[in-house]
Design a protein around this motif. Structure first.
Motif, PDB file in Angstrom:
ATOM      1  N   GLU A 113       0.833  -1.230   0.000  1.00 43.10           N
ATOM      2  CA  GLU A 113       0.000   0.000   0.000  1.00 43.10           C
ATOM      3  C   GLU A 113       0.856   1.264   0.000  1.00 43.10           C
ATOM      4  O   GLU A 113       0.389   2.340  -0.335  1.00 43.10           O
ATOM      5  CB  GLU A 113      -0.914   0.053   1.239  1.00 43.10           C
ATOM      6  N   GLU A 114       2.107   1.139   0.430  1.00 45.75           N
ATOM      7  CA  GLU A 114       2.953   2.337   0.539  1.00 45.75           C
ATOM      8  C   GLU A 114       3.593   2.738  -0.800  1.00 45.75           C
ATOM      9  O   GLU A 114       4.188   3.809  -0.908  1.00 45.75           O
ATOM     10  CB  GLU A 114       4.073   2.110   1.578  1.00 45.75           C
ATOM     11  N   PHE A 153       5.599  -8.532   5.085  1.00 42.75           N
ATOM     12  CA  PHE A 153       5.655  -9.621   4.098  1.00 42.75           C
ATOM     13  C   PHE A 153       5.852 -10.973   4.767  1.00 42.75           C
ATOM     14  O   PHE A 153       6.356 -11.907   4.147  1.00 42.75           O
ATOM     15  CB  PHE A 153       6.782  -9.341   3.081  1.00 42.75           C
ATOM     16  N   GLU A 154       5.425 -11.066   6.032  1.00 41.41           N
ATOM     17  CA  GLU A 154       5.676 -12.300   6.784  1.00 41.41           C
ATOM     18  C   GLU A 154       4.394 -13.053   7.099  1.00 41.41           C
ATOM     19  O   GLU A 154       3.344 -12.451   7.350  1.00 41.41           O
ATOM     20  CB  GLU A 154       6.370 -11.956   8.110  1.00 41.41           C
ATOM     21  N   ASN A 204       6.641 -14.163   2.722  1.00 40.38           N
ATOM     22  CA  ASN A 204       5.672 -14.577   1.712  1.00 40.38           C
ATOM     23  C   ASN A 204       6.199 -14.101   0.351  1.00 40.38           C
ATOM     24  O   ASN A 204       6.146 -12.916   0.024  1.00 40.38           O
ATOM     25  CB  ASN A 204       4.320 -13.923   2.045  1.00 40.38           C
ATOM     26  N   THR A 205       6.703 -15.048  -0.432  1.00 42.72           N
ATOM     27  CA  THR A 205       7.373 -14.656  -1.674  1.00 42.72           C
ATOM     28  C   THR A 205       6.386 -14.204  -2.757  1.00 42.72           C
ATOM     29  O   THR A 205       6.752 -13.440  -3.644  1.00 42.72           O
ATOM     30  CB  THR A 205       8.266 -15.796  -2.208  1.00 42.72           C
ATOM     31  N   LYS A 218       4.964  -9.416  -5.950  1.00 43.23           N
ATOM     32  CA  LYS A 218       3.989  -8.376  -6.325  1.00 43.23           C
ATOM     33  C   LYS A 218       4.562  -6.980  -5.998  1.00 43.23           C
ATOM     34  O   LYS A 218       4.446  -6.052  -6.793  1.00 43.23           O
ATOM     35  CB  LYS A 218       2.695  -8.631  -5.541  1.00 43.23           C
ATOM     36  N   PHE A 219       5.210  -6.893  -4.852  1.00 38.90           N
ATOM     37  CA  PHE A 219       5.812  -5.620  -4.430  1.00 38.90           C
ATOM     38  C   PHE A 219       6.881  -5.197  -5.430  1.00 38.90           C
ATOM     39  O   PHE A 219       6.902  -4.049  -5.893  1.00 38.90           O
ATOM     40  CB  PHE A 219       6.419  -5.784  -3.030  1.00 38.90           C
TER      41      PHE A 219
END
Ligand SMILES: O=C(O)c1ccccc1NCC(=O)[C@H](O)[C@H](O)COP(=O)(O)O
Length: 220
Positions: free
Chosen positions: A166-167, A187-188, A195-196, A201-202
């Protein structure tokens, strides 16, 4: 803009995350962290800079851990002084076989005075701005990035603290010289386990084509 994925813990997950080719991967060498790392780092492609994160360690412990794990960067995430950084820099520079970047963290709140950074300019490679919180790091909260308007240095920064997908739009609007984005708890699935799918996506959303000119120089 580079990516640092911090707080790695589990070998299979380190390999899976390494396959995303982040620029930096962080390992926490602070025993009180839920992400404390004392295992073996599996073989990673050399372009990923293995980064040790330390909180108020001694210079000798930082150096011996850097030797043990073949670190390419050390992140000082406590109240390390300019003198500490200078001594570490001198000892690293005396090594003929390795180059190790020094990343100095500053914990930011609304009263942070950017003047304190001046003496650190020459003794570290990058500043990392994280959110001031209960813990030295990994608090999972952002700070008010408006305060970055007071950052007048040209030294590129790692931006950190509660960063998730979101950032991304707000990051792209920042006018400070961002060298890297540092991500961790957002991301955990549990502390230290990334979480890959979410990380991929990031990465995709952080593509350089949409960065502003001040940020783009890092890509050249
Ligand atoms: O993550 C930790 O547990 C930690 C503990 C003590 C010192 C530093 C730590 N993490 C360092 C990092 O570089 C984190 O990525 C940074 O603090 C941001 O974490 P988060 O707010 O969870 O995104």
């Amino acid at each position: 803009m580079k990516l640092k994925i911090c707080g790695m813990k589990y070998p299979d997950n380190i390999l899976e995350t390494g396959a995303l080719l982040p620029d930096y991967m962080g390992f926490i060498f602070w025993e009180k962290s839920a992400r404390y790392f004392d295992g073996t780092i599996p073989e990673l492609i050399h372009t990923i800079r293995k980064t040790g994160v330390f909180v108020d360690e001694t210079v000798d412990n930082v150096l011996s851990t850097a030797d043990k794990y073949h670190l390419q960067a050390v992140q000082l995430h406590g109240k390390e002084t300019v003198e500490f950084c200078r001594e570490l820099r001198a000892k690293i520079d005396a090594k003929i076989d390795v180059t190790i970047e020094i990343i100095k963290t500053f914990s930011i709140d609304e009263s942070f005075d950017f003047e304190v950074l001046a003496p650190f300019e020459k003794v570290c490679d990058y500043f990392l701005f994280d959110t001031k919180g209960k813990l030295p790091g990994g608090n999972g909260t952002t700070f008010d990035w408006k305060i970055l308007e007071n950052y007048k240095s040209e030294k590129p920064i790692f931006l950190s603290g509660g960063i998730g997908i979101e950032e991304i739009p707000a990051i792209k609007n920042l006018k400070v010289p961002i060298y890297a984005i540092d991500v961790n708890s957002k991301f955990e699935t549990e502390p230290g386990l990334k979480n890959t799918t979410l990380l991929r996506k990031f990465q995709k959303n952080l593509k350089p084509a949409t960065l502003n000119p001040k940020q783009l120089y890092n890509e050249l």
